[in-house]
Design a protein around this motif. Sequence first.
Motif, PDB file in Angstrom:
ATOM      1  N   MET A 179      -9.926   2.957   0.315  1.00  0.00           N
ATOM      2  CA  MET A 179      -8.916   2.851   1.478  1.00  0.00           C
ATOM      3  C   MET A 179      -8.507   4.142   1.735  1.00  0.00           C
ATOM      4  SD  MET A 179      -5.610   0.299   1.816  1.00  0.00           S
ATOM      5  CE  MET A 179      -4.407   0.499   3.061  1.00  0.00           C
ATOM      6  N   HIS A 217       0.903  -1.163  -0.138  1.00  0.00           N
ATOM      7  CA  HIS A 217       0.025   0.069   0.015  1.00  0.00           C
ATOM      8  C   HIS A 217       0.786   1.060   0.146  1.00  0.00           C
ATOM      9  CE1 HIS A 217      -3.594  -2.503   1.319  1.00  0.00           C
ATOM     10  NE2 HIS A 217      -2.535  -3.150   1.855  1.00  0.00           N
ATOM     11  N   HIS A 228      -9.143  -0.755  -3.305  1.00  0.00           N
ATOM     12  CA  HIS A 228      -8.035   0.277  -3.245  1.00  0.00           C
ATOM     13  C   HIS A 228      -8.508   1.613  -3.011  1.00  0.00           C
ATOM     14  CE1 HIS A 228      -4.796   2.710  -4.282  1.00  0.00           C
ATOM     15  NE2 HIS A 228      -5.629   3.075  -5.598  1.00  0.00           N
ATOM     16  N   CYS A 252      -4.687   5.842  -0.093  1.00  0.00           N
ATOM     17  CA  CYS A 252      -3.761   4.661  -0.426  1.00  0.00           C
ATOM     18  C   CYS A 252      -3.469   5.067  -1.865  1.00  0.00           C
ATOM     19  CB  CYS A 252      -4.410   3.409  -0.207  1.00  0.00           C
ATOM     20  SG  CYS A 252      -3.447   1.826  -0.960  1.00  0.00           S
ATOM     21  N   GLU A 256      -1.342   3.110  -4.077  1.00  0.00           N
ATOM     22  CA  GLU A 256      -0.884   2.156  -4.555  1.00  0.00           C
ATOM     23  C   GLU A 256      -2.014   1.289  -4.524  1.00  0.00           C
ATOM     24  OE1 GLU A 256       2.829   1.654  -5.020  1.00  0.00           O
ATOM     25  OE2 GLU A 256       1.927   0.291  -6.527  1.00  0.00           O
ATOM     26  N   TYR A 257      -2.158   0.605  -6.161  1.00  0.00           N
ATOM     27  CA  TYR A 257      -3.014  -0.344  -6.238  1.00  0.00           C
ATOM     28  C   TYR A 257      -3.073  -1.525  -5.497  1.00  0.00           C
ATOM     29  CZ  TYR A 257      -6.760  -3.048  -8.269  1.00  0.00           C
ATOM     30  OH  TYR A 257      -7.941  -3.857  -8.508  1.00  0.00           O
ATOM     31  N   CYS A 258      -4.095  -1.714  -4.723  1.00  0.00           N
ATOM     32  CA  CYS A 258      -4.127  -2.965  -3.652  1.00  0.00           C
ATOM     33  C   CYS A 258      -5.067  -3.923  -3.653  1.00  0.00           C
ATOM     34  CB  CYS A 258      -3.596  -2.582  -2.211  1.00  0.00           C
ATOM     35  SG  CYS A 258      -4.901  -1.260  -1.582  1.00  0.00           S
TER      36      CYS A 258
HETATM   37 CU1  CUA Z   1      -4.248  -0.002  -0.099  1.00  0.00          CU
HETATM   38 CU2  CUA Z   1      -4.258   0.731  -2.439  1.00  0.00          CU
END
Ligand code: CUA
Length: 318
Positions: free
Chosen positions: A191, A145, A188, A180, A182-184
Amino acid sequence: MSSELFTLLPERASTFAWQVDALYLLLVGLSVFFTVGIMAVIVYFSVKYRRRSADERPAPIHGNLPLELAWSIIPFFMVIGIFALGADLFFRLYRTPADGIDIYVVGKQWMWKIQHPEGKREINTLHVPVGQVIRLTVTAEDVIHSFFIPAFRTKKDAVPGRYNTFWFEPSKVGEYHLFCAEYCGTQHAGMIGRVYVMEPEDYQRWLSGTAAGGEVTGQSMAQSGAQQFEQLGCQTCHKTEPGGRGPVLVGAFGHPVELASGETVVADEAYVRESILTPTAKIVKGFQPLMPTFQGQISEETLAQLVEYIKSLSEAKK
Ligand code: CUA
């Protein structure tokens, strides 16, 4: 939040926000200057030097030394200047000051879990006092993340299995976005959270639990860590006096440790964390690799508490 209808940049709410913006605007300004300048010259020359008759032949060119030196040397100094400004800012952003409020952040699908040293915990919100250095230690439980606060112009990846530390100093009381970056996974985009920058006395009040928001645990992270230390049986080897099967931890944190491999490392947060999860990675000189791994047995939150406890053992000695 900004009341203006149209803003190019988010609010500036940390001490280095304007420095980031200044560098960014300098780059934008240079790009605009050269784009417009080069386009203007192309248009002007294409009119001025247009072919006027079918049998017109231009004179051959065999180079122009002063011109060629100029267009090599001037851009060279310009890009070196940009590099110097960027590197200087980068070091200021990512060289964490030695003192500050340590806050632990754990990212997981799909939330931010935050612990304050005094023991207060919160999810998807971060309360901080204005005008003080905040040091964040971020990690993740599952995937990568990225902890991003646009108004502070700072961002740091939360990487599973690693402690990343970064800092900021909020300069303005208010409420700011937390993302967030960063693609998670599926959620995502959800987040997200809020950062609340408070007056120091309001922050103290919030910490002691009389203000809304966050979970009160009734004990500091170090106290929780001390309990875990006992429950996990750490003290059977890590005694307070030399002679145990493990190194004495009192006074160890923040100091250099001599390893069996001959190397010397500083006992920081990352070192303590690694030594709990992978005890054989860095054996202290004069000790046997006897310690079992605690990988998979304790959560990142508990790890952070143990780190704070071990840290507190050195603070008491000072
Ligand atoms: Cu955690 Cu995107």
